[in-house]
Design a protein around this motif. Structure first.
Motif, PDB file in Angstrom:
ATOM      1  N   GLN A 126      -2.152   9.368  -4.696  1.00 21.41           N
ATOM      2  CA  GLN A 126      -2.819   9.492  -3.401  1.00 21.41           C
ATOM      3  C   GLN A 126      -4.223   8.902  -3.423  1.00 21.41           C
ATOM      4  O   GLN A 126      -4.865   8.783  -2.371  1.00 21.41           O
TER       5      GLN A 126
ATOM      6  N   LEU B 247       0.905   4.263  -2.751  1.00 21.52           N
ATOM      7  CA  LEU B 247       0.693   5.662  -2.378  1.00 21.52           C
ATOM      8  C   LEU B 247       1.753   6.574  -2.971  1.00 21.52           C
ATOM      9  O   LEU B 247       1.509   7.770  -3.182  1.00 21.52           O
TER      10      LEU B 247
ATOM     11  N   ARG C 110      -5.117   6.177  -1.041  1.00 21.88           N
ATOM     12  CA  ARG C 110      -5.352   6.464   0.371  1.00 21.88           C
ATOM     13  C   ARG C 110      -6.799   6.198   0.780  1.00 21.88           C
ATOM     14  O   ARG C 110      -7.089   5.988   1.973  1.00 21.88           O
TER      15      ARG C 110
ATOM     16  N   SER D  91      -2.545   8.196  13.299  1.00 25.94           N
ATOM     17  CA  SER D  91      -2.441   9.636  13.087  1.00 25.94           C
ATOM     18  C   SER D  91      -3.233  10.406  14.137  1.00 25.94           C
ATOM     19  O   SER D  91      -2.773  11.448  14.630  1.00 25.94           O
TER      20      SER D  91
ATOM     21  N   ASN E   1      -4.460   1.526   5.743  1.00 30.16           N
ATOM     22  CA  ASN E   1      -5.045   2.866   5.773  1.00 30.16           C
ATOM     23  C   ASN E   1      -5.826   3.100   7.059  1.00 30.16           C
ATOM     24  O   ASN E   1      -5.793   4.193   7.637  1.00 30.16           O
TER      25      ASN E   1
ATOM     26  N   THR F 220       0.827  -1.210   0.000  1.00 31.85           N
ATOM     27  CA  THR F 220       0.000   0.000   0.000  1.00 31.85           C
ATOM     28  C   THR F 220       0.856   1.252   0.000  1.00 31.85           C
ATOM     29  O   THR F 220       0.563   2.228  -0.692  1.00 31.85           O
ATOM     30  N   GLN F 221       1.959   1.232   0.773  1.00 29.02           N
ATOM     31  CA  GLN F 221       2.856   2.378   0.804  1.00 29.02           C
ATOM     32  C   GLN F 221       3.467   2.638  -0.567  1.00 29.02           C
ATOM     33  O   GLN F 221       3.591   3.778  -1.010  1.00 29.02           O
TER      34      GLN F 221
END
Length: 334
Positions: free
Chosen positions: A57, A53, A60, A74, A67, A49-50
């Motif tokens: 984007q 990305l 995301r 976050s 995610n 996934t990284q």
């Protein structure tokens, strides 16, 4: 070893950066440490996934586990940063010398309308940058260095001898206050330690690549670069170019820093980048790395563990260049 070192460097940046203790070494389940463990998760799907990305984007919004974990982490990190900044703003100790206190003190002398004035959100974002960039990269660098030293006992022994001469009290034995004398010395005055650290950072840079985007049409070595083009700066490749480092560029050899080839250029060492966008925390990271190595090598001997594969053959990238299965070493007290 990587998990222990990540917790140690997180504690260091928390105290040096914000003047508070986190104690994640003693309490590994603390919310902030767990949040960063999610951010730097290293399973296959997280790395996939990284990678996606980096291309767009739009990935995301995919309802993937990574995610969801990133969103949750976050929130925890942002909440912790809010708390840190609020505490510092409302209990502003003029004598405090941590990084955040210095930022707050400087900001008080700037009018709110001026360009250099930092809003609460600006300061909060800087705190988040300190926390993220200020611990995982250094932890990874120290662990890779210990791995390289375990494979090169001659280099490890020579480095330990230099540390012993500079810190005789530290190497007498594993005392609780073994590193109490470290603040009294300048670790930059240990030339072989500097060579080992620079060589490790050259040989296995924690951040192997950096992405930049052209803000306008330009050229690079006569090649046209249209606006919006993404440029990949490959530190792990540049750091090993034989034309700058010599025919032994793929060898871990700290002594090379005392006899660099005539064709060597400063910009051939891209671990921290160069120019106005270079790593602002370079000096802090280098100093922290040296102090950790002084403490560890003065007390322990590190040797490879034959039960595990050589992790240099299994380097994996997600934000930082990590060993796929961590670093497992045989450690003995001197």
């Amino acid at each position: 070893m990587l998990d222990w070192m990540n917790r140690a460097t997180l504690d260091v940046i928390y105290e040096a950066g914000f003047g508070s203790e986190l104690s994640s070494l003693e309490h590994p389940t603390t919310a902030l440490r767990q949040a960063y463990a999610s951010v730097f998760a290293f399973d296959f799907w997280s790395r996939l996934t990284q990678g996606l990305l980096q291309q767009s984007q739009i990935f995301r919004i995919i309802p993937s586990q990574m995610n969801r974990s990133m969103a949750s982490a976050s929130r925890v990190i942002r909440s912790a940063a809010d708390e840190i900044v609020n505490k510092k703003l409302h209990n502003n100790n003029k004598e405090a010398r941590d990084i955040l206190s210095l930022v707050v003190h400087s900001n008080e002398n700037i009018d709110a309308g001026e360009e250099d004035y930092m809003t609460f959100e600006n300061i909060r974002d800087q705190v988040m940058t300190f926390l993220g960039a200020g611990h995982d990269t250094t932890a990874t660098a120290v662990v890779w260095t210990l791995h390289l030293l375990s494979k090169n006992q001659r280099i490890q022994d020579q480095l330990r001898q230099e540390i012993q001469m500079a810190l005789p009290a530290v190497v007498d034995g594993p005392h609780p206050d073994a590193c109490a004398s470290l603040p009294q010395i300048d670790v930059d005055q240990l030339p072989y330690l500097s060579n080992v650290c620079r060589e490790s950072l050259r040989y296995i840079p924690p951040i192997p690549l950096t992405i930049r985007e052209a803000l306008h049409d330009t050229t690079l070595a006569s090649h046209p670069i249209p606006k919006g083009t993404k440029l990949y700066i490959m530190a792990n490749a540049i750091n090993r170019l034989p034309e700058y480092w010599g025919p032994d560029a793929d060898t871990f050899e700290p002594d090379r820093w005392d006899r660099l080839p005539p064709a060597h250029a400063t910009n051939a060492f891209m671990t921290f980048l160069h120019g106005p966008r270079s790593c602002i925390g370079r000096k802090f990271a280098e100093m922290e790395m040296k102090v950790f190595l002084c403490c560890l090598l003065s007390t322990y001997k590190f040797e490879p563990d034959s039960a595990f594969e050589d992790q240099e053959d299994w380097k994996m990238w997600r934000l930082v260049l990590r060993p796929r299965d961590g670093i497992n070493l045989n450690v003995s007290i001197l």
